[in-house]
Design an enzyme around this catalytic site. Structure first.
Site, PDB file in Angstrom:
ATOM      1  N   ARG A 227       0.870  -1.226   0.069  1.00 42.57           N
ATOM      2  CA  ARG A 227      -0.104   0.075  -0.180  1.00 42.57           C
ATOM      3  C   ARG A 227       0.806   1.213   0.061  1.00 42.57           C
ATOM      4  O   ARG A 227       1.565   1.709   1.017  1.00 42.57           O
ATOM      5  CB  ARG A 227      -0.845   0.045   1.175  1.00 42.57           C
ATOM      6  CG  ARG A 227      -2.189   1.088   1.062  1.00 42.57           C
ATOM      7  CD  ARG A 227      -2.902   1.174   2.540  1.00 42.57           C
ATOM      8  NE  ARG A 227      -2.008   2.147   3.338  1.00 42.57           N
ATOM      9  CZ  ARG A 227      -2.195   1.777   4.622  1.00 42.57           C
ATOM     10  NH1 ARG A 227      -2.501   1.087   5.235  1.00 42.57           N
ATOM     11  NH2 ARG A 227      -1.153   2.725   5.191  1.00 42.57           N
ATOM     12  N   HIS A 231      -3.710   4.921   4.306  1.00 48.49           N
ATOM     13  CA  HIS A 231      -4.750   4.214   4.343  1.00 48.49           C
ATOM     14  C   HIS A 231      -5.891   4.971   3.568  1.00 48.49           C
ATOM     15  O   HIS A 231      -6.613   4.303   2.786  1.00 48.49           O
ATOM     16  CB  HIS A 231      -5.285   3.523   5.785  1.00 48.49           C
ATOM     17  CG  HIS A 231      -6.454   2.813   5.707  1.00 48.49           C
ATOM     18  ND1 HIS A 231      -6.725   1.571   5.160  1.00 48.49           N
ATOM     19  CD2 HIS A 231      -7.722   3.190   6.197  1.00 48.49           C
ATOM     20  CE1 HIS A 231      -8.082   1.525   5.477  1.00 48.49           C
ATOM     21  NE2 HIS A 231      -8.595   2.627   6.123  1.00 48.49           N
ATOM     22  N   TYR A 240       3.509   5.561  11.418  1.00 47.57           N
ATOM     23  CA  TYR A 240       3.810   4.120  11.585  1.00 47.57           C
ATOM     24  C   TYR A 240       4.838   3.514  10.619  1.00 47.57           C
ATOM     25  O   TYR A 240       4.942   2.100  10.838  1.00 47.57           O
ATOM     26  CB  TYR A 240       2.619   3.284  12.100  1.00 47.57           C
ATOM     27  CG  TYR A 240       1.677   3.488  10.825  1.00 47.57           C
ATOM     28  CD1 TYR A 240       1.802   2.696   9.710  1.00 47.57           C
ATOM     29  CD2 TYR A 240       0.376   4.236  10.814  1.00 47.57           C
ATOM     30  CE1 TYR A 240       0.939   2.858   8.825  1.00 47.57           C
ATOM     31  CE2 TYR A 240      -0.411   4.458  10.142  1.00 47.57           C
ATOM     32  CZ  TYR A 240      -0.189   3.825   8.865  1.00 47.57           C
ATOM     33  OH  TYR A 240      -1.157   3.672   7.944  1.00 47.57           O
TER      34      TYR A 240
END
Lengths: 341, 366
Positions: A227, A231, A240
Site C-alpha cells: 500500500r 490508508h 507508523y
C-alpha cells in the site's frame, strides 16, 4: 489495462487533493495496487459478479464505469446512482455486475459464496470474485465464507490483496501463519500466491483460477503487494512506517512502472504516448470532476427512500414530519445545496 | 355492604387458588381459519411450518432452505421430508456458523434466489447480528436500490420452553426492531404461522420469522392445506372487549387470553386481546383504535422489560391516545435478568401477573 491503471492513478490524485481541500468528505487511494485490481478483473467475463472491499476502484473502472459516476458518488450529488446514501468510494453498479461496497469488513465474503451457489444452481456460466485485504481475512466472516465455499463447492474466487498493512497494523501483528494463502489448504480450497505488482502474473493466475471455479472448485489467490498511499484521507501513514520503506516500493517495485517497461520493451508504448495519454486522462477526469461539483445534492426527502421496497406508514409519517419542519425552519438548514428546494 | 361482599369474594378466591394445581405449560387457544380458504387438516405448529416451506419451494424453483441440521428434518422436525422431495441442492446443511448462514443467504437473495435460512435457536442469531443489521437491513438503501436481498427470510425458534435456561429461551425481537429495513414477525399458532411465513418468504424485504418452540407440538389447529398468505404489518383482535386492551404476540398471546378469561369470570372486566403478529413495522392503528375504546392498555412479552418492544408500543399509544387513557399504560414482562433455568416459573410474566395488572389498572382511579 495499462491505460486504466494510469487513469486510476490520476483520478486518485485529483480526488485525494479535493478531500484535502474539503470539497469531498473522504477518499481512499489505490496507489500501488493498480495491477492487482485491474489484472484480476481483466481475466473475468464481463458478467462475472464482483464483490469488493473498497480498494478495488480499478476493477470497476476496467468494467467501464463512467468517470462521472465515480465523481457523482464521491460528491453524493443528485446524479449519484447510490442516492448519496454512503460515504465516498462506496461504489456499486448492477449494470457492471459490481455489488455495492459497504464499510463493514469481510461481510461480502459469505455473501459472495451464496451468490456463487445461486450461479452454480442456475448453471449460467458465471462465477463470483470476492476481493478483500489481508486484515479483513482475520474477521470471522472470512472463516465462514471459505468453509462454506468448500463444503458447498461454490464457483468463487477469493482474491486477497495482501498489501502489508491494515491501517497501522503490519502483517506481523495480523497473523502468525504463512499469510492468507497458508490458510486455504486447511479449508480444502485451491490456492496460489502471486506477485500482485506483476500485471501479467495477476492476470494469468486469475484466468486459471476462473477455469477452476467454473468447475465448482473454490480457489484463493493471494496477491502480494504494497500500500503505497496512506490508508485513507483520515490517516497519516508516516506515524507508523518510514519514508524509506515506502520509497523502496515506489521506486523499485511499482506496478505501473513495471508494466510500462514491458510495453516499452515490446515497443507498444513510448514516452510521447505516455505524455499524451496522461494529459488526455487528466482533462477527462477534471471535466468530470468539475461537472459533478456543480450538481446539487438529491432531494432531501429521498433520504426516506429504499429503506424497504415499499414505504411503511411510520416512515411516510416521518417524511411528512420533516417536510413540515423544513417548511417552518428551513432557513436554519443548508437547503440551497439540495435539489427541489 | 360493599366491603362485606368484597371480603367474601376474596375468601372464595383464596380457597380456589389453594386448590389450583400449578401449570408449568400454557393453554393454547386454537383459532378458526377463514372458511373460504377451503379444505383443512389438523396440524401442529411444526407441521404448519413444514407445509408452508413445502408450498413455497413447490411454487418457486429458486427457493433454497439451509442451515444447521435441516437436511435430516431439523432438530424440531420442521424440515422433515423436504430434502427428499426437492433435492440436496435445495435443502442442505451448512457448516456450524451463523454469520456464514446469514451472509450466504444474503448472497443468494442478491442474485434473485429465494433464501430461507434457519438459525437453530434465536439465542444463536447474535453471531449473525452484523450480517443482519449492517448488511441485510441496509442493502437496498445503501445501494440506491441497485441491489437488494429482499428474497431473504431468516427463521429461528424462539421463546421460553420450560427448561431452556439462558440460551434456549430468548426472545430477541427488540434487538431487531431498532433496525430500519427489517421485518420481524412472530406467529401465535399453526394457522397464523403458515400464512405469515408464506408472506415473509414472498415479501421483497429481508424478514426475520420467530417460531415459538413451546408451541411446535402443543399448538394444534385445523389448518387450510392450500396456499394462503396472512398479511404482514397487520395486528389481529383475537378477542373483543370493552374495558381493557391487552397486546401481546407469540406464546405470550395465549397467556394473555388465559388471563383475560379469568379476569372476566372473577373480576368482571371485559378484555380486548390483540395479537400484534408483525413486530416491525407494527400496526399502531389497530392498537390505537382499541385503546381509544377501552381507555386502558396492558402490553405483555416474555423478553425483559427494559427496552423491550412494549416500551415502543406504550410510548406511541401514549402519543396517540393521550386524551383517552384513564390509567398509566402497564407492561407485564420478563424481569431484567438473563433467562434462568430453575427459576423459569417466577421469571415469566404469568397469567397471575397479568391478572394483577388488570386489577391495578381498573382500580387506578378508586
Amino acid at each position: 489495462m495499462y491505460q486504466n491503471m494510469i487513469t486510476l492513478h490520476q483520478m486518485d490524485k485529483i480526488l485525494y487533493d479535493s478531500q484535502r481541500q474539503g470539497r469531498i468528505s473522504f477518499y481512499l487511494t489505490n496507489t500501488g495496487e493498480e495491477a492487482a485490481q485491474i489484472g484480476s478483473t481483466a481475466a473475468l467475463e464481463d458478467t462475472d459478479l464482483i464483490y469488493g472491499q473498497y480498494r478495488e476502484t480499478g476493477s470497476l473502472l476496467y468494467r467501464g464505469f463512467p468517470l462521472e459516476n465515480f465523481m457523482h458518488q464521491c460528491y453524493g450529488n443528485a446524479k449519484d446512482i447510490g442516492g448519496g446514501k454512503q460515504m465516498p468510494i462506496h461504489y456499486g453498479s448492477s449494470e457492471h455486475h459490481f455489488v455495492t461496497i459497504s464499510s463493514t469488513l469481510a461481510t461480502q465474503l459469505p455473501q459472495a459464496v451464496g451468490s456463487a451457489y445461486a450461479f452454480k444452481r442456475e448453471k449460467n456460466g458465471r462465477i463470483v470474485l470476492a476481493y478483500f485485504g489481508e486484515g479483513a481475512a482475520s474477521e470471522g466472516d472470512a472463516h465462514g465464507a471459505m468453509n462454506m465455499a468448500s463444503t458447498l463447492k461454490c464457483p468463487v474466487i477469493f482474491f486477497c490483496r495482501n498489501n502489508g498493512y491494515a491501517i497501522s497494523t503490519p502483517t506481523t501483528e495480523q497473523y502468525g501463519g504463512d499469510g492468507i494463502a497458508g490458510k486455504a489448504i486447511g479449508y480444502g480450497i485451491h490456492v496460489i500466491r502471486v506477485d500482485g505488482n506483476d500485471l501479467i502474473a495477476v492476470y494469468n493466475a486469475t484466468k486459471a483460477a476462473r477455469q477452476m471455479a467454473m468447475e465448482n472448485e473454490p480457489i484463493l489467490i493471494e496477491a502480494m503487494t504494497y500500500r503505497l498511499g496512506h490508508h485513507s484521507t483520515s490517516d497519516d501513514s508516516a506515524a507508523y512506517r518510514s519514508n524509506e520503506e515506502v520509497n523502496i516500493w515506489q521506486q523499485n517495485d511499482n506496478p505501473i512502472v513495471r508494466f510500462r517497461t514491458v510495453l516499452q520493451n515490446m515497443e507498444w508504448w513510448n514516452d510521447e504516448e505516455e505524455m499524451a495519454y496522461r494529459q488526455k486522462a487528466q482533462k477527462e477526469i477534471m471535466k468530470a470532476f468539475l461537472y459533478a461539483e456543480k450538481i446539487p445534492k438529491p432531494n432531501i426527502l429521498s433520504m426516506f427512500d429504499d429503506v424497504y421496497k415499499e414505504m411503511p406508514k411510520n416512515l411516510q409519517e416521518q417524511r411528512d414530519e420533516l417536510a413540515e419542519h423544513l417548511n417552518n425552519y428551513g432557513r436554519y438548514y443548508p437547503m440551497k445545496d439540495f435539489e427541489g428546494t | 355492604m360493599a366491603t362485606t361482599g368484597y371480603v367474601i369474594k376474596s375468601l372464595i378466591n383464596l380457597i380456589k387458588i389453594r386448590s389450583i394445581r400449578y401449570a408449568s405449560g400454557i393453554t393454547f387457544v386454537p383459532s378458526q381459519a377463514d372458511p373460504s380458504l377451503g379444505e383443512i387438516s389438523k396440524m401442529n405448529l411444526c407441521q404448519a411450518i413444514n407445509n408452508a416451506i413445502d408450498i413455497a419451494m413447490g411454487s418457486d424453483s429458486s427457493t433454497c432452505l439451509f442451515g444447521e441440521d435441516v437436511a435430516f428434518g431439523g432438530v424440531f422436525r420442521c424440515t422433515v421430508g423436504l430434502q427428499e422431495k426437492y433435492g440436496k441442492d435445495r435443502v442442505f446443511n451448512t457448516p456450524i456458523c451463523e454469520q456464514g448462514i446469514a451472509g450466504f443467504g444474503i448472497g443468494l437473495a442478491v442474485c434473485g434466489s429465494t433464501a430461507i435460512a434457519e438459525i437453530q435457536f434465536a439465542d444463536y442469531i447474535f453471531p449473525a447480528f452484523d450480517q443482519i443489521v449492517n448488511e441485510a437491513a441496509k442493502y437496498r438503501y445503501r445501494s440506491g436500490n441497485l441491489f437488494n436481498c429482499g428474497k431473504l427470510t431468516i427463521r429461528a425458534t424462539w421463546g421460553a420452553v420450560g427448561h431452556g435456561g439462558l440460551y434456549h429461551s430468548q426472545s430477541p425481537e427488540a434487538y431487531f426492531t431498532h433496525t430500519p429495513g427489517l421485518k420481524v414477525v412472530v406467529p401465535r399458532g399453526p394457522i397464523q404461522a403458515k400464512g405469515l411465513l408464506l408472506s415473509c418468504i414472498r415479501n421483497e424485504n429481508p424478514c426475520i420469522f420467530f417460531e415459538p418452540k413451546l408451541l411446535y407440538r402443543a399448538a394444534v389447529e385445523d389448518v387450510p392445506i392450500g396456499d394462503y398468505e396472512t398479511e404482514l404489518e397487520q395486528a389481529e383482535v383475537v378477542k373483543e372487549g370493552k374495558d381493557i386492551t391487552v397486546v401481546s404476540w407469540g406464546t405470550q398471546l395465549h397467556v394473555a387470553l388465559d388471563a383475560a378469561k379469568v379476569a372476566e369470570e372473577e373480576i368482571g372486566v371485559s378484555c380486548e386481546v390483540i395479537d400484534l403478529r408483525t413486530i416491525l413495522p407494527w400496526d399502531i392503528d389497530t392498537v390505537a383504535k382499541s385503546v381509544k375504546k377501552t381507555g386502558h392498555l396492558i402490553i405483555t412479552h416474555e423478553a425483559p422489560i427494559t427496552s423491550g418492544f412494549a416500551a415502543e408500543i406504550s410510548t406511541k399509544v401514549q402519543e396517540r391516545c393521550f386524551f383517552h387513557l384513564e390509567a398509566p399504560i402497564s407492561r407485564v414482562c420478563g424481569w431484567d435478568t438473563p433467562f434462568p433455568h430453575i427459576f423459569e416459573p417466577f421469571y415469566l410474566p404469568t397469567k397471575w401477573r397479568i391478572i394483577e395488572a388488570i386489577k391495578k389498572l381498573i382500580d387506578f382511579q378508586h
